[in-house]
Design an enzyme around this catalytic site. Structure first.
Site, PDB file in Angstrom:
ATOM      1  CG  HIS A   1      26.193  -5.453  15.526  1.00  0.00           C
ATOM      2  ND1 HIS A   1      27.514  -5.134  15.748  1.00  0.00           N
ATOM      3  CD2 HIS A   1      26.197  -6.298  14.462  1.00  0.00           C
ATOM      4  CE1 HIS A   1      28.279  -5.744  14.864  1.00  0.00           C
ATOM      5  NE2 HIS A   1      27.511  -6.473  14.069  1.00  0.00           N
TER       6      HIS A   1
ATOM      7  CG  ASP B   1      25.636  -9.660  12.082  1.00  0.00           C
ATOM      8  OD1 ASP B   1      25.998  -8.512  12.380  1.00  0.00           O
ATOM      9  OD2 ASP B   1      26.423 -10.613  11.922  1.00  0.00           O
TER      10      ASP B   1
ATOM     11  CG  HIS C   1      29.075  -9.758  16.393  1.00  0.00           C
ATOM     12  ND1 HIS C   1      27.833 -10.299  16.145  1.00  0.00           N
ATOM     13  CD2 HIS C   1      29.422  -9.113  15.254  1.00  0.00           C
ATOM     14  CE1 HIS C   1      27.450  -9.993  14.922  1.00  0.00           C
ATOM     15  NE2 HIS C   1      28.389  -9.269  14.357  1.00  0.00           N
TER      16      HIS C   1
ATOM     17  NE  ARG D   1      27.696 -11.143   7.796  1.00  0.00           N
ATOM     18  CZ  ARG D   1      26.936 -10.146   8.223  1.00  0.00           C
ATOM     19  NH1 ARG D   1      27.401  -9.276   9.089  1.00  0.00           N
ATOM     20  NH2 ARG D   1      25.712 -10.006   7.792  1.00  0.00           N
TER      21      ARG D   1
HETATM   22  C1  OGA Z   1      30.122  -8.908  11.004  1.00  0.00           C
HETATM   23  C2  OGA Z   1      30.837  -8.132  12.023  1.00  0.00           C
HETATM   24  C3  OGA Z   1      32.917  -8.267  13.233  1.00  0.00           C
HETATM   25  C4  OGA Z   1      34.372  -8.286  12.932  1.00  0.00           C
HETATM   26  O1  OGA Z   1      30.790  -9.499  10.138  1.00  0.00           O
HETATM   27  O2  OGA Z   1      28.898  -8.975  11.078  1.00  0.00           O
HETATM   28  O3  OGA Z   1      30.239  -7.429  12.791  1.00  0.00           O
HETATM   29  O4  OGA Z   1      35.135  -8.426  13.898  1.00  0.00           O
HETATM   30  N1  OGA Z   1      32.158  -8.358  12.052  1.00  0.00           N
HETATM   31  O5  OGA Z   1      34.745  -8.157  11.776  1.00  0.00           O
HETATM   32 MN    MN Z   2      28.051  -7.938  12.647  1.00  0.00          MN
END
Ligand code: OGA
Ligand code: MN
Length: 290
Positions: free
Chosen positions: A99, A101, A258, A273
């Site tokens: 995806h 974000d 990712h 994040r």
């Molecule tokens: C995000 C996500 C990936 C991860 O934080 O948007 O998809 O490896 N994380 O934690």
């Molecule tokens: Mn993500």
């Protein structure tokens, strides 16, 4: 002090950043250099940066204004920081499908700065795919076709009131997502964008949030999306990032996808994040009119 140094990975995207200390104030020009490098490389990786929540926020704000994700549970007392958490007894992880974000937003977020807080003993890598490489490697006829198209992005099926995590006990997200009534603003974006930082063309559809291509029958739309999704996740477009204590990944949602590996059951993984505000996206077809 010298400016940050960006060393490309041995893969199709991403660069390691050295010469910056994220627990201190950035040197003049460093934030701008990081922003430009983000557009060029798609993801920036930092090692050995043990930063506090305040330092995480300060770094983010030095690059761009913070945007608050309306579905993620924040760190207590820090609404700017989203928790990306999987407990030892949880089965599903966050981000365990390809995806980008926030593509469901009218003005999608630039990207996120993800900092490792608790890592499992092994596994829990994050894969990144280059949407520059995905576009560039398409046949010319496909590029010409999709340059003119736009697609619908939605978060309803992921975060909305009917999403699986609310209705299916096997999909329990254990309080990690909230606010399902905010998942109502579907949006059309160009299938190929002109990247706002680099000016390069990037494929801008993703398996989690892109649900339909405009002007095609339901079958043709599903077939084309499937073809693009399969193509984009070819191994030659992907880099696997292995987290270490103190690692930070800063990705651009417009140039990359990712995918969070979910291969560490029985162990805890916790990341923080912070997401940065984006700009309106422009289609790539514009210069083909000239
Ligand atoms: C995000 C996500 C990936 C991860 O934080 O948007 O998809 O490896 N994380 O934690
Ligand atoms: Mn993500």
């Amino acid at each position: 002090m010298s400016p940050p140094v960006f060393t490309p990975t041995d893969g199709p995207l991403g660069a390691f950043v050295t010469g910056v200390n994220l627990s201190g104030r950035l040197e003049p020009g460093a934030a701008a250099a990081i922003h430009t490098a983000l557009g060029e490389h798609g993801v920036l990786y930092f090692r050995g940066q043990e930063i506090s929540r305040e330092q995480h926020i300060a770094f983010a704000e030095a690059v761009a204004p913070i945007v608050i994700n309306r579905f993620f549970t924040p760190v207590t007392g820090y609404p700017q920081i989203a928790e990306v958490r999987k407990e030892a007894d949880q089965k599903l992880n966050i981000g365990g499908a390809w995806h980008a974000d926030h593509s469901y937003d009218q003005i999608p977020a630039t990207g996120s700065i993800l900092a490792a807080k608790v890592l499992p003993p092994t596994g829990g890598d994050t894969l990144f795919a280059s949407m520059y490489a995905a576009y560039d490697s398409l046949p010319a006829a496909t590029q010409a076709h999709i340059n003119e198209l736009r697609a619908l992005h939605s978060s309803r099926h992921v975060f909305g009131a009917d999403a699986a995590h609310l209705t299916d006990p096997d999909n329990d997200q254990g309080g990690r997502y909230h606010n399902p009534n905010a998942a109502t603003q579907d949006v059309w974006h160009p299938v190929v964008i002109r990247h706002p930082i680099s000016g390069r063309r990037a494929l801008y559809v993703n398996p989690d949030f892109t649900v339909q291509i405009d002007g095609l029958s339901e079958t043709d739309s599903a077939e084309l999306l499937d073809e693009l999704f399969t193509h984009a996740q070819r191994p030659e477009h992907i880099y696997r990032f292995k987290w270490e204590p103190g690692s930070i990944a800063f990705w651009d949602n417009r140039a990359t996808w990712h995918f969070a590996e979910n291969d560490y059951h029985g162990h805890r993984r916790l990341m923080h994040r912070i997401t940065l505000e984006g700009v309106a996206l422009e289609g790539a077809e514009r210069d083909s009119l000239a």
